[in-house]
Design an enzyme around this catalytic site. Structure first.
Site, PDB file in Angstrom:
ATOM      1  N   GLU A 261       0.821  -1.205   0.000  1.00 34.39           N
ATOM      2  CA  GLU A 261       0.000   0.000   0.000  1.00 34.39           C
ATOM      3  C   GLU A 261       0.862   1.265   0.000  1.00 34.39           C
ATOM      4  O   GLU A 261       1.764   1.419   0.827  1.00 34.39           O
ATOM      5  CB  GLU A 261      -0.922   0.008   1.233  1.00 34.39           C
ATOM      6  CG  GLU A 261      -1.701   1.279   1.429  1.00 34.39           C
ATOM      7  CD  GLU A 261      -2.674   1.550   0.296  1.00 34.39           C
ATOM      8  OE1 GLU A 261      -2.742   2.714  -0.151  1.00 34.39           O
ATOM      9  OE2 GLU A 261      -3.363   0.612  -0.147  1.00 34.39           O
ATOM     10  N   THR A 305      -5.994   2.844  -5.449  1.00 28.71           N
ATOM     11  CA  THR A 305      -5.758   1.410  -5.294  1.00 28.71           C
ATOM     12  C   THR A 305      -6.610   0.597  -6.263  1.00 28.71           C
ATOM     13  O   THR A 305      -6.145  -0.402  -6.833  1.00 28.71           O
ATOM     14  CB  THR A 305      -6.059   0.971  -3.854  1.00 28.71           C
ATOM     15  OG1 THR A 305      -5.103   1.565  -2.977  1.00 28.71           O
ATOM     16  CG2 THR A 305      -5.978  -0.542  -3.703  1.00 28.71           C
ATOM     17  N   HIS A 423      -0.947   3.519   4.755  1.00 26.19           N
ATOM     18  CA  HIS A 423      -1.928   4.347   4.057  1.00 26.19           C
ATOM     19  C   HIS A 423      -2.062   5.678   4.785  1.00 26.19           C
ATOM     20  O   HIS A 423      -1.968   5.740   6.004  1.00 26.19           O
ATOM     21  CB  HIS A 423      -3.284   3.625   4.024  1.00 26.19           C
ATOM     22  CG  HIS A 423      -4.300   4.253   3.107  1.00 26.19           C
ATOM     23  ND1 HIS A 423      -4.882   5.475   3.361  1.00 26.19           N
ATOM     24  CD2 HIS A 423      -4.840   3.812   1.937  1.00 26.19           C
ATOM     25  CE1 HIS A 423      -5.734   5.763   2.398  1.00 26.19           C
ATOM     26  NE2 HIS A 423      -5.721   4.775   1.518  1.00 26.19           N
ATOM     27  N   ASP A 482       1.247   0.042  -5.116  1.00 28.13           N
ATOM     28  CA  ASP A 482       0.057   0.348  -5.918  1.00 28.13           C
ATOM     29  C   ASP A 482       0.009   1.788  -6.429  1.00 28.13           C
ATOM     30  O   ASP A 482      -0.468   2.044  -7.522  1.00 28.13           O
ATOM     31  CB  ASP A 482      -1.218   0.009  -5.139  1.00 28.13           C
ATOM     32  CG  ASP A 482      -1.380   0.807  -3.862  1.00 28.13           C
ATOM     33  OD1 ASP A 482      -0.389   1.385  -3.363  1.00 28.13           O
ATOM     34  OD2 ASP A 482      -2.508   0.845  -3.319  1.00 28.13           O
ATOM     35  N   HIS A 483       0.505   2.746  -5.650  1.00 28.52           N
ATOM     36  CA  HIS A 483       0.467   4.151  -6.082  1.00 28.52           C
ATOM     37  C   HIS A 483       1.341   4.983  -5.148  1.00 28.52           C
ATOM     38  O   HIS A 483       1.916   4.469  -4.187  1.00 28.52           O
ATOM     39  CB  HIS A 483      -0.962   4.692  -6.099  1.00 28.52           C
ATOM     40  CG  HIS A 483      -1.711   4.509  -4.807  1.00 28.52           C
ATOM     41  ND1 HIS A 483      -1.434   5.242  -3.665  1.00 28.52           N
ATOM     42  CD2 HIS A 483      -2.707   3.650  -4.460  1.00 28.52           C
ATOM     43  CE1 HIS A 483      -2.244   4.862  -2.690  1.00 28.52           C
ATOM     44  NE2 HIS A 483      -3.016   3.889  -3.136  1.00 28.52           N
TER      45      HIS A 483
END
Length: 692
Positions: A261, A305, A423, A482-483
């Site tokens: 994440e 996500t 996150h 993911d990002h």
């Protein structure tokens, strides 16, 4: 001077005077928000002028509705319209601060899918100065209630109200004309919402987004099988070349897709105060059997996500606005990785420590063909609030509890494991946080290394279990970020983290790199410098597993290990990176040196060709998704997914797992004489160790 103020005060006590007052105060409030709360990139004097005037046309139009009425009703209609517009502005300020984008109707409609623990995020996002956007409304209401501004009960002539409506619409067209003169194709070729707000305004963006949403609904109805021909022609004309060295190398192996994440590439080998932030992931990255890619980029938009999952599982891009999983995950036809692998003898499962409604996973995963989905209700430890942080169960607890189900999956299996602790807003209690914060002075950024270190520890514990359980040497382990975790709005902090005085658009483009690693026993690893992105992950994995996708499946990415990749990495906003060029807006940088380029005629042609490729592939992907084109095509040997085949309830899943242990005793637990291997999992999570 006294007479002037008396005359001015008298004017304010008329309907027209109050109309002008509320319009001007809203206009200036919005403009100040543009300048201080958003990064719209108004560079030239004409862009600055357009950004200054663009809140005014719709303000005149909407406040002008009240001019058709009289007395108290007209005044309070203006206040209500102001409150609605200002709330839309306020909501976008909060959303933009975290996501560097503006709210869309799709996001608002899907907010129920992502609002878990949102109050914690809002507490971190909200700045006290954000509330100042409401100040002018509060003052106006006080002035009305105390009668310092008196309600004018005289009706305005209807022709004045009509004139104001016509004038506002004409003003809107002038704004649009100036905008398209400065930015041709503003509403037809742009992939970036910042441009629309900068040129047309936040309210116009909302109207345009509503139009786009409606178009998406109708496009599916109008689609036909012939619409797929352009996509198939593109794939035919853009082959990646064969992957002779690696094709089928991991055939029949288990597959883990480990979702890191918000994890960015710069964290690999990054040290703070002499300590590695992610020592376990670093070791995995440099392992002799790990193929690591150091020029791999995330390509997400608003779906974050969910966009990453869309690309990783389907090799289709997310949408320019909203989330494809939310908007189309329930209804569309897909030919995703879980369905493909299930039809090649794999057991397929996804694991996530939050509720199945998050990003509409509970429905989307059925459309993608996941046989099992272990969500929050499968993890008893998730019922205790202190075991959760941000958007779900803490990673160390989640991963440890996940192996209870992993060990029961018949082999070979395809298992996706989604972590969440790293996150935003990067919160961890003292008992979990054992790594020092950075000192950039940005509270949003400084906790990032703390949660990244926690994720790394959880990853290390998970890998150790795989080794003890005999899964490490019998699995292909795919690990990816993911990002981004730190948005481009934190430029001073980014510069400090990277050891730079400042960062430019090139630096920020390079900052979008995320890790992509494939560990496989028997494969000669190393760091691969090819340029690619999340869209390329699925073809790469399928080729390693010996499943031919070229010429059969509709996948818009290319195998990262193929011999003739084009190496163009499109971003969702229409910008791109290649080994030669990095294009951000109108600027083009030399990718190797980071220097801003003054292009030759030949270079301009190449950049234009690359841009055309980017626009084409993004447009084709959008057509596949928004028109549900895969319903018109079934690959050879593929069976269409029937969502009714899947039941993710706890009782049905546990019953199915128990039955599979008898019918197909190939799981880790079955091979261990039916005994659990959970004791092989070692964790230092205080929530799990304090009772021992």
């Amino acid at each position: 001077m006294v007479k002037f103020f008396n005359r001015l005060y008298a004017k304010l006590n008329t309907t027209l005077g109050f109309f002008i007052l509320i319009t001007v105060t809203y206009w200036l409030t919005t403009y100040l928000a543009y300048r201080t709360k958003f990064t719209l990139g108004a560079e030239t004097p004409i862009q600055q002028f357009i950004m200054f005037i663009n809140p005014l046309p719709t303000a005149l139009l909407l406040f002008g509705i009240a001019l058709y009425f009289r007395g108290r009703l007209a005044y309070w209609l203006m206040v209500i319209v102001d409150l609605i517009q200002t709330t839309w502005l306020f909501a976008n300020i909060l959303y933009y601060r975290e996501f560097s984008d503006f709210l869309s109707i799709s996001i608002v409609k899907g907010s129920g899918s992502v609002d878990n623990n949102l109050s914690k995020s809002l507490a971190g996002i909200l700045h006290a100065t954000d509330l100042l956007v409401y100040l002018h409304i509060v003052i106006l209401i006080i002035l009305l209630l105390t009668k310092l501004i008196k309600v004018d009960r005289r009706p305005l002539k209807k022709r004045f109200a009509v004139t104001m409506t016509v004038f506002s619409l004409a003003f809107m067209m002038v704004d649009y004309g100036l905008s398209v003169r400065d930015r041709s194709g503003l509403l037809t070729r742009t992939f970036d919402n910042n441009y629309i707000v900068k040129y047309l305004g936040l309210n116009e963006y909302a109207a345009f987004n509503a139009y786009q949403t409606q178009q998406q609904a109708t496009s599916r109805e109008r689609a036909s099988k012939s619409d797929l021909k352009a996509v198939q022609q593109y794939l035919k004309e853009n082959p990646a070349g064969e992957n002779f060295q690696y094709f089928g190398k991991e055939q029949g192996k288990n597959v883990f897709v480990f979702h890191l994440e918000s994890f960015q590439q710069f964290l690999i080998d990054y040290k703070w105060k002499g300590q590695e932030v992610t020592p376990n992931i670093n070791a995995f990255y440099h392992d002799q059997n790990t193929l690591s890619f150091d020029n791999f980029f995330h390509q997400v938009a608003q779906g974050k996500t969910s966009d990453a999952e869309m690309m990783m599982e389907n090799s289709l891009y997310g949408l320019p606005t909203g989330s494809a999983m939310i908007n189309y995950g329930t209804s569309n036809t897909f030919q995703a990785a879980p369905a493909i692998l299930a039809q090649h003898g794999y057991t397929t499962a996804a694991m996530h420590g939050d509720v199945p409604s998050f990003w509409n996973r509970g429905n989307t995963y059925k459309s993608w063909g996941y046989q099992d989905f272990f969500s929050k209700s499968f993890f008893p430890n998730a019922n205790k609030p202190s075991n959760n942080v941000g958007y779900g169960l803490k990673d160390k607890i989640f991963l440890r509890d996940s192996v209870n189900y992993i060990q029961q999956l018949p082999q070979p299996f395809y298992a996706k494991v989604i972590t969440v602790t790293n996150h935003y807003p990067y919160l961890l209690g003292k008992k979990d946080a054992d790594f020092p914060k950075t000192d950039t002075g940005d509270n949003t950024v400084d906790g990032y290394v703390v949660t990244a270190h926690y994720l790394d520890q959880a990853f290390g514990e998970f890998i150790n279990y795989l080794k003890k359980a005999g899964l490490y040497d019998n699995s292909m382990i795919v690990v990816y970020g993911d990002h981004y975790g730190i948005s481009n709005n934190h430029r001073p902090a980014i510069a400090k983290l990277l050891g730079k005085k400042s960062v430019n658009n090139y630096d920020l483009a390079m900052f979008q790199k995320v890790p992509f690693m494939i560990h496989a026993p028997g494969v000669q690893g190393g760091v691969n410098h090819t340029y690619g992105g999340e869209i390329d992950a699925l073809p790469t994995m399928m080729d390693l597993l010996g499943i031919k996708t070229t010429g059969n499946y509709i996948m818009l990415g290319q195998d990262l290990l193929s011999t003739q990749r084009n190496q163009i990495v499109p971003f969702r906003d229409g910008n791109f990176v290649t080994p030669q060029y990095t294009k951000v807006g109108s600027q083009v940088y030399d990718t190797a040196t980071g220097k801003l380029m003054k292009l030759t005629a030949t270079q301009k042609e190449q950049v234009a060709a690359d841009q055309n490729h980017v626009n084409t592939v993004l447009g084709l992907s959008d057509k596949v998704v928004t028109r549900d084109l895969l319903r018109f095509y079934t690959p050879v040997g593929f069976k269409k997914v029937d969502k009714s085949d899947y039941d993710y309830s706890v009782s049905a899943t546990k019953k199915r797992l128990k039955q599979e242990q008898k019918e197909d005793p190939t799981s880790v637990q079955a091979k261990n004489g039916g005994k659990s291997t959970l004791s092989d999992y070692q964790t230092d999570a205080p929530e799990l160790t304090k009772s021992k």
